[in-house]
Motif scaffolding. Structure first.
Motif, PDB file in Angstrom:
ATOM      1  N   ILE A 141      -4.844  -2.045  -7.506  1.00 23.26           N
ATOM      2  CA  ILE A 141      -5.229  -1.910  -6.103  1.00 23.26           C
ATOM      3  C   ILE A 141      -6.701  -2.294  -5.989  1.00 23.26           C
ATOM      4  O   ILE A 141      -7.576  -1.584  -6.467  1.00 23.26           O
ATOM      5  CB  ILE A 141      -4.999  -0.477  -5.597  1.00 23.26           C
ATOM      6  CG1 ILE A 141      -3.557  -0.049  -5.835  1.00 23.26           C
ATOM      7  CG2 ILE A 141      -5.335  -0.381  -4.110  1.00 23.26           C
ATOM      8  CD1 ILE A 141      -3.287   1.406  -5.506  1.00 23.26           C
ATOM      9  N   GLY A 142      -6.964  -3.438  -5.375  1.00 23.81           N
ATOM     10  CA  GLY A 142      -8.326  -3.929  -5.233  1.00 23.81           C
ATOM     11  C   GLY A 142      -8.505  -5.274  -5.903  1.00 23.81           C
ATOM     12  O   GLY A 142      -8.328  -5.393  -7.125  1.00 23.81           O
ATOM     13  N   ALA A 143      -8.835  -6.298  -5.104  1.00 22.99           N
ATOM     14  CA  ALA A 143      -9.012  -7.655  -5.626  1.00 22.99           C
ATOM     15  C   ALA A 143     -10.476  -8.025  -5.722  1.00 22.99           C
ATOM     16  O   ALA A 143     -10.865  -9.162  -5.462  1.00 22.99           O
ATOM     17  CB  ALA A 143      -8.265  -8.653  -4.740  1.00 22.99           C
ATOM     18  N   GLY A 165     -11.109  -5.571 -10.292  1.00 20.00           N
ATOM     19  CA  GLY A 165      -9.667  -5.753 -10.183  1.00 20.00           C
ATOM     20  C   GLY A 165      -9.228  -7.066 -10.808  1.00 20.00           C
ATOM     21  O   GLY A 165      -8.216  -7.135 -11.514  1.00 20.00           O
ATOM     22  N   ILE A 166     -10.000  -8.123 -10.568  1.00 21.61           N
ATOM     23  CA  ILE A 166      -9.722  -9.421 -11.189  1.00 21.61           C
ATOM     24  C   ILE A 166      -9.824  -9.324 -12.706  1.00 21.61           C
ATOM     25  O   ILE A 166      -8.969  -9.846 -13.435  1.00 21.61           O
ATOM     26  CB  ILE A 166     -10.682 -10.493 -10.637  1.00 21.61           C
ATOM     27  CG1 ILE A 166     -10.362 -10.775  -9.166  1.00 21.61           C
ATOM     28  CG2 ILE A 166     -10.619 -11.772 -11.460  1.00 21.61           C
ATOM     29  CD1 ILE A 166     -11.378 -11.673  -8.471  1.00 21.61           C
ATOM     30  N   ILE A 194      -1.873  -7.774  -8.156  1.00 19.79           N
ATOM     31  CA  ILE A 194      -3.040  -7.247  -7.439  1.00 19.79           C
ATOM     32  C   ILE A 194      -2.687  -7.137  -5.967  1.00 19.79           C
ATOM     33  O   ILE A 194      -2.118  -8.063  -5.391  1.00 19.79           O
ATOM     34  CB  ILE A 194      -4.272  -8.170  -7.578  1.00 19.79           C
ATOM     35  CG1 ILE A 194      -4.625  -8.426  -9.040  1.00 19.79           C
ATOM     36  CG2 ILE A 194      -5.471  -7.567  -6.860  1.00 19.79           C
ATOM     37  CD1 ILE A 194      -5.771  -9.426  -9.224  1.00 19.79           C
ATOM     38  N   VAL A 195      -3.045  -6.003  -5.356  1.00 16.94           N
ATOM     39  CA  VAL A 195      -2.832  -5.801  -3.926  1.00 16.94           C
ATOM     40  C   VAL A 195      -4.167  -5.394  -3.307  1.00 16.94           C
ATOM     41  O   VAL A 195      -4.858  -4.517  -3.837  1.00 16.94           O
ATOM     42  CB  VAL A 195      -1.775  -4.711  -3.652  1.00 16.94           C
ATOM     43  CG1 VAL A 195      -1.598  -4.510  -2.158  1.00 16.94           C
ATOM     44  CG2 VAL A 195      -0.454  -5.080  -4.296  1.00 16.94           C
ATOM     45  N   ASP A 196      -4.536  -6.023  -2.200  1.00 20.09           N
ATOM     46  CA  ASP A 196      -5.791  -5.689  -1.520  1.00 20.09           C
ATOM     47  C   ASP A 196      -5.581  -5.697  -0.018  1.00 20.09           C
ATOM     48  O   ASP A 196      -4.900  -6.575   0.514  1.00 20.09           O
ATOM     49  CB  ASP A 196      -6.893  -6.680  -1.896  1.00 20.09           C
ATOM     50  CG  ASP A 196      -8.288  -6.157  -1.551  1.00 20.09           C
ATOM     51  OD1 ASP A 196      -8.566  -5.981  -0.346  1.00 20.09           O
ATOM     52  OD2 ASP A 196      -9.086  -5.925  -2.464  1.00 20.09           O
ATOM     53  N   VAL A 201      -6.547   1.795  -9.913  1.00 19.65           N
ATOM     54  CA  VAL A 201      -7.251   1.832  -8.629  1.00 19.65           C
ATOM     55  C   VAL A 201      -8.657   1.274  -8.855  1.00 19.65           C
ATOM     56  O   VAL A 201      -9.466   1.871  -9.564  1.00 19.65           O
ATOM     57  CB  VAL A 201      -7.319   3.261  -8.062  1.00 19.65           C
ATOM     58  CG1 VAL A 201      -8.071   3.259  -6.732  1.00 19.65           C
ATOM     59  CG2 VAL A 201      -5.915   3.830  -7.872  1.00 19.65           C
ATOM     60  N   ALA A 202      -8.934   0.122  -8.268  1.00 17.43           N
ATOM     61  CA  ALA A 202     -10.239  -0.539  -8.407  1.00 17.43           C
ATOM     62  C   ALA A 202     -10.736  -0.918  -7.018  1.00 17.43           C
ATOM     63  O   ALA A 202     -11.045  -2.075  -6.737  1.00 17.43           O
ATOM     64  CB  ALA A 202     -10.119  -1.765  -9.303  1.00 17.43           C
TER      65      ALA A 202
END
Length: 323
Positions: free
Chosen positions: A11-13, A17-18, A33-35, A125-126
């Protein structure tokens, strides 16, 4: 509904997250990845002319060179760099898709987003901390002339601008809007500007204050915002000054509401650092990890891109050790 069971859902691009997605791919783990925003959404919302405190090599991922002609990279260069890194590794990413809730059934997480449903064995979670401002909670803070974000100085040319805060964002905004012709007043709670202000900026702001180009009220607070003026509570009295715009750049916080939805323990103290193992980054929920600045809670100066990239490796080692 996506019926794939991913090894890792991130969660968080943002940059971390990358980095986590690349680490998963390098270890032959399926990832998603979901943002809720665009790619590196927090960086995108930084001021247009922002210069990073860190040098470019300290912002690199996977030792891919971050080339810049400037001593410190600018926002536009960072956006280009992270987009190229993302595309180079062909990462599996869903943008403008907000995570709403989850359930854990056995060892599998079921994640509901604003557009789809996903399954994953592990979640990272990022989400950073730039999405939610810290509010002053004073009368008039909801007026249209008030903003908790600053973008471009031209908008404030010829206007009476009050800026609340003493950190880099506040000082940058004060100097840039002043140079575009704004009459700038700084309101600072403490006795000095923050010691974290960039070393090459500090002499500039101190000189502008000393010569009277920028007015500053130390040991002061904004008490009320009205349509054409503001009330400032100083150390000795209250004053009212004419005002067109207010920038309350008083900091930002992680999305604690999301963390609580995931049942991550958050202590009720000054820092509110979410519970996690410092060796694995795993939270009190098995298979649910934290990465990046979100790990610091309200202590947003604890983790940065350059010192939290290691979280990706730590998390993958933990996941692989279990499997």
């Amino acid at each position: 509904m996506d019926h794939t069971v991913y090894d890792v859902l991130i969660i968080g691009a943002g940059p971390i997250g990358i980095a986590c997605a690349i680490a998963a791919k390098n270890n032959h783990l399926s990832h998603l990845i979901v943002d809720k925003g665009c790619l590196v959404n927090s960086l995108y919302n930084y001021p247009t002319n922002m210069t990073f405190f860190s040098s470019s090599e300290r912002l690199e991922i996977e030792e891919i060179p971050f080339v810049t002609t400037n001593p410190k990279p600018k926002r536009a260069e960072a956006l280009e760099y992270y987009r190229r890194v993302h595309d180079k590794f062909n990462l599996n990413t869903k943008l403008f898709e907000e995570v709403l809730s989850y359930q854990k059934q056995g060892e599998i997480f079921h994640i509901q987003t604003s557009k789809n449903q996903y399954k994953a064995r592990n979640i990272i979670v990022a989400t950073g901390f730039y999405d939610i401002p810290i509010y002053l909670n004073i009368p008039g803070e909801d007026l249209p002339k008030v903003s908790h974000y600053y973008n471009d100085p031209h908008y404030y040319a010829g206007q009476n601008v009050v800026i609340v805060g003493a950190s880099n964002s506040s000082i940058d905004a004060a100097l840039e809007t002043y140079r575009k012709g704004a009459k700038v007043t700084l309101v600072i709670r403490g006795t000095d500007i923050s010691h974290r202000v960039k070393y090459w900026v500090r002499p500039d702001i101190m000189n502008r204050i000393a010569e009277g180009s920028i007015t500053v009220y130390f040991e002061s607070q904004l008490k009320e915002i009205l349509s054409d003026k503001v009330v400032i509570s100083t150390k000795n009295t209250e004053i009212t000054i004419a005002n067109d715009f207010v920038l309350t750049l008083t900091g930002y916080r992680p999305n604690f509401e999301l963390l609580k939805k995931f049942q991550i323990n958050i202590p009720d103290d000054d820092d509110m650092i979410p519970e996690h193992d410092l060796n694995t980054m795993e939270t009190n929920i098995k298979g649910l990890y934290l990465a990046g600045v979100v790990c610091g809670g309200l202590n947003t100066h604890l983790w940065f891109i350059e010192n939290s990239r290691v979280h990706a490796k730590m998390i993958m080692e933990s996941i692989l050790a279990k499997s």
